[in-house]
Write a protein that holds these residues in place. Structure first.
Motif, PDB file in Angstrom:
ATOM      1  N   UNK A 145       0.812  -1.215   0.000  1.00  0.00           N
ATOM      2  CA  UNK A 145       0.000   0.000   0.000  1.00  0.00           C
ATOM      3  C   UNK A 145       0.847   1.266   0.000  1.00  0.00           C
ATOM      4  N   UNK A 146       1.784   1.360   0.926  1.00  0.00           N
ATOM      5  CA  UNK A 146       2.569   2.592   1.072  1.00  0.00           C
ATOM      6  C   UNK A 146       3.847   2.590   0.233  1.00  0.00           C
ATOM      7  N   UNK A 147       4.300   1.406  -0.175  1.00  0.00           N
ATOM      8  CA  UNK A 147       5.425   1.237  -1.088  1.00  0.00           C
ATOM      9  C   UNK A 147       6.707   1.910  -0.582  1.00  0.00           C
ATOM     10  N   UNK A 148       6.905   1.826   0.739  1.00  0.00           N
ATOM     11  CA  UNK A 148       8.116   2.398   1.327  1.00  0.00           C
ATOM     12  C   UNK A 148       8.883   1.368   2.151  1.00  0.00           C
ATOM     13  N   UNK A 149       8.141   0.633   2.986  1.00  0.00           N
ATOM     14  CA  UNK A 149       8.790  -0.310   3.887  1.00  0.00           C
ATOM     15  C   UNK A 149       9.253  -1.551   3.127  1.00  0.00           C
ATOM     16  N   UNK A 150      10.515  -1.933   3.343  1.00  0.00           N
ATOM     17  CA  UNK A 150      11.079  -3.134   2.722  1.00  0.00           C
ATOM     18  C   UNK A 150      10.854  -4.316   3.657  1.00  0.00           C
ATOM     19  N   UNK A 151      10.294  -5.403   3.105  1.00  0.00           N
ATOM     20  CA  UNK A 151       9.984  -6.574   3.922  1.00  0.00           C
ATOM     21  C   UNK A 151      11.249  -7.172   4.523  1.00  0.00           C
ATOM     22  N   UNK A 152      12.296  -7.337   3.704  1.00  0.00           N
ATOM     23  CA  UNK A 152      13.555  -7.896   4.188  1.00  0.00           C
ATOM     24  C   UNK A 152      14.700  -7.413   3.305  1.00  0.00           C
TER      25      UNK A 152
END
Length: 256
Positions: A145-152
Motif C-alpha cells: 500500500x505505502x510502497x516504502x517499507x522493505x519486507x527484508x
C-alpha cells in the motif's frame, strides 16, 4: 586459405564464467560488483561455483553461474542470459530461492541466513519494464500500500538489459560500471580501447580474454555452449511454429 578463428567475447557463458568466476580474477569481479551494487567490498570469494548450474540433457557439459561471497555476509549470483525464453522472472526468483534456502541444514537456525543478491545480464528487453529508460533495475519486496517499507533486506535482484544499454547515446565513458558493461558487451572496439587506457583492471581483463581465446579447451567448451544454445533455440522455434500451425488448422476446421 586458412579460416579465421572465431573470437569469443564475454557474452559467451563459458568465457564470462572464466573471466569473473575464478578466484585469480576476483579483482575484476570486485570492481564490477562494487559499482553495480554501490557498496564497498572488503572481501570477496568467487571460488564457490558449485551451487547453481544448468545441466544439458544431450551433453555432459555443465555451465556454472558465478556465485560469490561478499564481505563474509552476502551471497551473490551472477548470470548471463542471451535468449528470451519467456520465463526470466520466474527463473530469477527460483535461482534466488534455491541459493537462499541451500544455506540451511536441517538443524540450522534461520538467523544464519545471509543476504542473497541475484544479478542477471540479459540480451533482450524485459517486457514489464519496457517503458523505463533505465537499463539497470533493482528489485526488492516492499509493502504493497505505502510502497516504502522493505519486507527484508535479504532479497535483492538486479537486471541489466544490454539492448537498452547499447541504445544510450550519451554514456559516460569515465563511469566504471559503464566501462565494464562496454567490455562485457564487446561491440564497441573504439570505446574498449579508450577504457583499457584508463582502467587497469579492464586492461588486465582484456589480456585474460585473449588468453582464454588461445586456450584450446576453453574454446572447445565455448563452442559447445554456443551449439547447445543454438540447438535449444531452434527446437523452441520449431515447437512454436508447430503450435501455431496446429492452432491454425483447428480454427480452419471450425469455420468449415
Amino acid at each position: 586459405m586458412q579460416k579465421t578463428k572465431k573470437f569469443y567475447t564475454p557474452t559467451n557463458d563459458v568465457i564470462f564464467s572464466n573471466l569473473f568466476g575464478k578466484n585469480k580474477n576476483k579483482k575484476f569481479t570486485k570492481q564490477f560488483l562494487e559499482h553495480l551494487l554501490e557498496m564497498k567490498i572488503k572481501t570477496i570469494d568467487v571460488d564457490k561455483n558449485t551451487l547453481l548450474k544448468r545441466e544439458y540433457n544431450d551433453t555432459k557439459e555443465s555451465i556454472l553461474d558465478i556465485k560469490c561471497l561478499l564481505n563474509d555476509d552476502t551471497q551473490c549470483n551472477i548470470e548471463m542470459q542471451l535468449a528470451d525464453e519467456g520465463n526470466i522472472e520466474k527463473r530469477i526468483l527460483y535461482y534466488w530461492a534455491k541459493m537462499y534456502s541451500n544455506q540451511l541444514e536441517k538443524t540450522d537456525d534461520y538467523n544464519i541466513l545471509k543476504k542473497t543478491i541475484a544479478i542477471v545480464l540479459i540480451d533482450f528487453e524485459l517486457e514489464k519494464v519496457k517503458g523505463l529508460d533505465e537499463y539497470i533495475t533493482g528489485w526488492q519486496i516492499i509493502e504493497k500500500k505505502h510502497r516504502k517499507e522493505i519486507y527484508s533486506e535479504d532479497l535483492e535482484i538486479y537486471i541489466v538489459e544490454m539492448p537498452k544499454f547499447r541504445k544510450k547515446n550519451n554514456i559516460d565513458i569515465n563511469n566504471i560500471l559503464t566501462q565494464w558493461l562496454l567490455f562485457i558487451d564487446y561491440k564497441n572496439e573504439g570505446a574498449i580501447k579508450m577504457v583499457k587506457r584508463t582502467n587497469k583492471e579492464i586492461e588486465e581483463a582484456a589480456e585474460e580474454l585473449m588468453r582464454l581465446n588461445a586456450d584450446k579447451e576453453v574454446r572447445r567448451r565455448a563452442e559447445m555452449y554456443e551449439l547447445i544454445e543454438l540447438n535449444a533455440r531452434s527446437a523452441r522455434n520449431y515447437m512454436l511454429k508447430k503450435g501455431r500451425e496446429e492452432g491454425m488448422k483447428k480454427r480452419n476446421a471450425r469455420t468449415e
